[in-house]
Motif scaffolding. Structure first.
Motif, short mmCIF file in Angstrom:
data_model
loop_
_atom_site.label_atom_id
_atom_site.label_comp_id
_atom_site.label_asym_id
_atom_site.label_seq_id
_atom_site.Cartn_x
_atom_site.Cartn_y
_atom_site.Cartn_z
N LEU A 50 0.82 -1.20 0.00
CA LEU A 50 0.00 0.00 0.00
C LEU A 50 0.86 1.25 0.00
CD1 LEU A 50 -2.83 1.26 0.20
CD2 LEU A 50 -2.63 1.13 2.68
N SER A 51 1.94 1.24 0.83
CA SER A 51 2.82 2.40 0.87
C SER A 51 3.58 2.55 -0.43
CB SER A 51 3.79 2.27 2.05
OG SER A 51 3.08 2.19 3.28
N ALA A 52 3.88 1.43 -1.07
CA ALA A 52 4.62 1.50 -2.31
C ALA A 52 3.76 2.03 -3.45
CB ALA A 52 5.17 0.11 -2.67
N LYS A 53 2.47 1.76 -3.40
CA LYS A 53 1.60 2.17 -4.48
C LYS A 53 1.16 3.62 -4.37
CE LYS A 53 -0.32 -2.46 -5.24
NZ LYS A 53 -1.51 -3.31 -5.11
N ALA A 54 0.97 4.11 -3.16
CA ALA A 54 0.42 5.45 -2.99
C ALA A 54 0.89 6.03 -1.67
CB ALA A 54 -1.10 5.41 -3.04
N PRO A 55 1.07 7.36 -1.61
CA PRO A 55 1.47 8.00 -0.36
C PRO A 55 0.32 8.03 0.64
CG PRO A 55 1.09 9.64 -2.06
CD PRO A 55 0.99 8.31 -2.73
N VAL A 56 0.68 8.20 1.90
CA VAL A 56 -0.30 8.26 2.99
C VAL A 56 -0.07 9.57 3.74
CG1 VAL A 56 -1.10 7.18 5.12
CG2 VAL A 56 -0.39 5.76 3.20
N TYR A 57 -1.17 10.22 4.14
CA TYR A 57 -1.09 11.54 4.76
C TYR A 57 -1.66 11.49 6.17
CZ TYR A 57 -0.66 12.59 -0.20
OH TYR A 57 -0.28 12.59 -1.51
N ASP A 58 -1.18 12.39 7.00
CA ASP A 58 -1.63 12.48 8.39
C ASP A 58 -2.58 13.66 8.51
OD1 ASP A 58 -1.95 12.20 11.08
OD2 ASP A 58 -0.03 13.10 11.63
N TRP A 59 -3.86 13.42 8.22
CA TRP A 59 -4.88 14.46 8.26
C TRP A 59 -5.87 14.14 9.38
CZ3 TRP A 59 -5.88 13.86 2.32
CH2 TRP A 59 -4.85 14.51 1.62
N SER A 60 -6.14 15.13 10.20
CA SER A 60 -7.10 14.97 11.28
C SER A 60 -8.52 14.99 10.72
CB SER A 60 -6.92 16.10 12.30
OG SER A 60 -7.27 17.34 11.70
N PRO A 61 -9.53 14.56 11.51
CA PRO A 61 -10.92 14.63 11.04
C PRO A 61 -11.35 16.04 10.67
CG PRO A 61 -10.78 13.18 12.92
CD PRO A 61 -9.42 13.81 12.78
N GLN A 62 -10.83 17.06 11.38
CA GLN A 62 -11.19 18.43 11.01
C GLN A 62 -10.68 18.77 9.62
OE1 GLN A 62 -9.85 17.40 13.87
NE2 GLN A 62 -10.40 18.69 15.61
N ILE A 63 -9.44 18.39 9.33
CA ILE A 63 -8.87 18.65 8.00
C ILE A 63 -9.63 17.87 6.94
CG2 ILE A 63 -6.82 18.38 6.56
CD1 ILE A 63 -6.63 20.65 8.53
N GLN A 64 -9.99 16.63 7.24
CA GLN A 64 -10.76 15.84 6.29
C GLN A 64 -12.11 16.49 6.01
OE1 GLN A 64 -10.86 11.59 7.26
NE2 GLN A 64 -8.99 11.83 8.46
N GLY A 65 -12.74 17.02 7.05
CA GLY A 65 -14.02 17.71 6.85
C GLY A 65 -13.88 18.92 5.95
N ILE A 66 -12.79 19.67 6.11
CA ILE A 66 -12.55 20.82 5.25
C ILE A 66 -12.33 20.39 3.81
CG2 ILE A 66 -10.97 22.73 4.79
CD1 ILE A 66 -10.51 22.94 7.79
N ILE A 67 -11.60 19.29 3.62
CA ILE A 67 -11.37 18.78 2.27
C ILE A 67 -12.68 18.34 1.63
CG2 ILE A 67 -10.25 16.95 0.93
CD1 ILE A 67 -7.99 16.98 2.98
N PHE A 68 -13.51 17.64 2.37
CA PHE A 68 -14.80 17.21 1.84
C PHE A 68 -15.68 18.40 1.48
CE2 PHE A 68 -14.30 13.12 4.47
CZ PHE A 68 -13.77 12.44 3.38
#
Length: 414
Positions: free
Chosen positions: A98-116
């Motif tokens: 999974l790490s080799a195929k795509a990067p992983v980010y450390d986003w909090s639920p608040q940041i995820q809500g803003i992205i959505f």
């Protein structure tokens, strides 16, 4: 004593001819819908809506892979409690592939809500203007350019995420501008393509692509993320959008008179049906009357409450299935009460409802951050109250008759 007056043969023939002409105008001959141009237009719009909504929804699916967490509680708790373990009691690590195929980010639920919610900011700004602009310069240009823009930006989302959260949010906002221009601008096409008594059916066929797009994105988005990596979800749906955009520019025309592949009988059927609608391009939009119109506000609030989506899977599935009935109701109600201004008002009502995708993810992230364990309960209770209030308001003030401010007014010159 009254005598019966008989018409001469010449006068009788003239009167019969006039009656036949009136009948042809009032009761046009219906052309079969199968393999017709107007239903072909609805089908192309169906695929456009499919693509647009799928591109909007895939972020909800890929977010799990992008943050490498299926539990929001892990963002609030630094301990290893609750993490998956193997049969020997050891912590399971994320698959190396999974790490080799795509990067992983450390986003909090608040940041995820803003992205959505970022994609909804564009909807507030462009939904109403896109409907008005499509009515002036043509649906083909507005929807086609917007569809290409959202497809191109979908392809760019993995790169924007690598550049940083700010770039991703800006990309999502601009993508929202394009997506809502597709949704808001498409309704103007039925002013020239849709016979009045077929518009509900044609709009329902086109809008049903939204449900199919949402279903398809949820169904295969996770599978693509697992097998190929989450960036390929954006690449695949972005590529499908580019192909759909090419089909749009080839097949779609703004009116049946310029359509090269329409039959003469269908062209006459559509034009004669539209002649029954008295139109005046010189009559301005009565802004004050629109703002005071409770049926318009009932449509806006109905769209808003429907956009806001019961912990049991069965009830959640049932609510999603029943919500599709709104497509043949509140979403096209403007065509009933104000057909002359439908393109602008349709966009305005959808633009008002676009505040929901902005507010709901942000408020949900806040509620979850305050109470990670029971926050979802409060979210669903709040959405239930909003949906119920929108339903009650629409049932009280909603109408289906042409409003007085939307009727033709004869202008007299002194």
């Amino acid at each position: 004593m009254a005598t019966k007056t008989e018409l001469s043969p010449t006068a009788r023939d003239s009167k019969n001819a006039q009656d036949m002409q009136v009948d042809e105008v009032l009761i046009p001959r219906k052309v079969p819908s199968l393999c017709s141009a107007r239903y072909g237009i609805a089908l192309v719009l169906h695929f456009c809506n499919f693509t647009t909504i799928a591109q909007n929804v895939i972020m909800n699916i890929t977010m799990v892979a992008m943050v490498n967490s299926t539990s929001p509680q892990s963002q609030f708790n630094g301990s290893s409690e609750g993490l998956p373990v193997d049969s020997f009691g050891n912590l399971n690590k994320a698959p190396e592939s999974l790490s080799a195929k795509a990067p992983v980010y450390d986003w909090s639920p608040q940041i995820q809500g803003i992205i959505f919610g970022a994609v909804g900011y564009g909807g507030i700004l462009t939904m109403a203007p896109s409907g008005y602009l499509a009515g002036r310069v043509g649906t083909k240009r507005v929807v086609g350019i917007s569809l290409f823009a959202t497809s191109f930006l979908t392809l760019c989302i993995p790169l924007a995420a690598d550049f940083g959260i700010v770039f991703l949010i800006v990309t999502r906002i601009v993508q929202g501008l394009s997506q809502c221009s597709v949704i808001g601008g498409q309704f103007a096409i039925w002013e020239k393509w849709g016979p009045p008594h077929e518009r509900s059916r044609l709009c329902s066929i086109a809008l049903s692509g939204m449900l199919l797009g949402c279903f398809s994105a949820i169904l295969i988005g996770g599978f693509i993320s697992e097998t190929l990596g989450w960036p390929f979800v954006f690449y695949i749906f972005g590529g499908v959008g580019c192909v759909c955009c090419l089909l749009w520019f080839i097949v779609i025309y703004d009116d049946p008179t310029s359509y090269p592949w329409i039959s003469t009988s269908e062209k006459e059927y559509i034009t004669s049906s539209l002649k029954q609608q008295v139109r005046s391009s010189q009559q301005p939009l009565p802004i004050k009357a629109v703002l005071r119109s409770l049926p318009i506000w009932s449509i806006c609030l109905g769209c808003f409450s429907h956009q806001c989506y019961i912990t049991a899977t069965a009830l959640l599935t049932l609510s999603c299935a029943l919500s599709t009935l709104c497509q043949s109701g509140i979403y096209i109600n403007v065509l009933d009460i104000a057909p002359r201004h439908s393109s602008f008002l349709m966009g305005a009502s959808r633009g008002f409802s676009s505040m929901a995708p902005v507010i709901v993810p942000t408020v949900s992230g806040f509620l979850l951050s305050q109470d990670p364990e029971f926050g979802w309960r409060n979210v669903f209770f709040l959405l239930f109250a909003i949906n119920l209030s929108g339903l009650i308001f629409y049932l009280i003030f909603g109408e289906a008759d042409v409003q007085d401010w939307a009727k033709e007014r004869k202008l007299t010159r002194l």
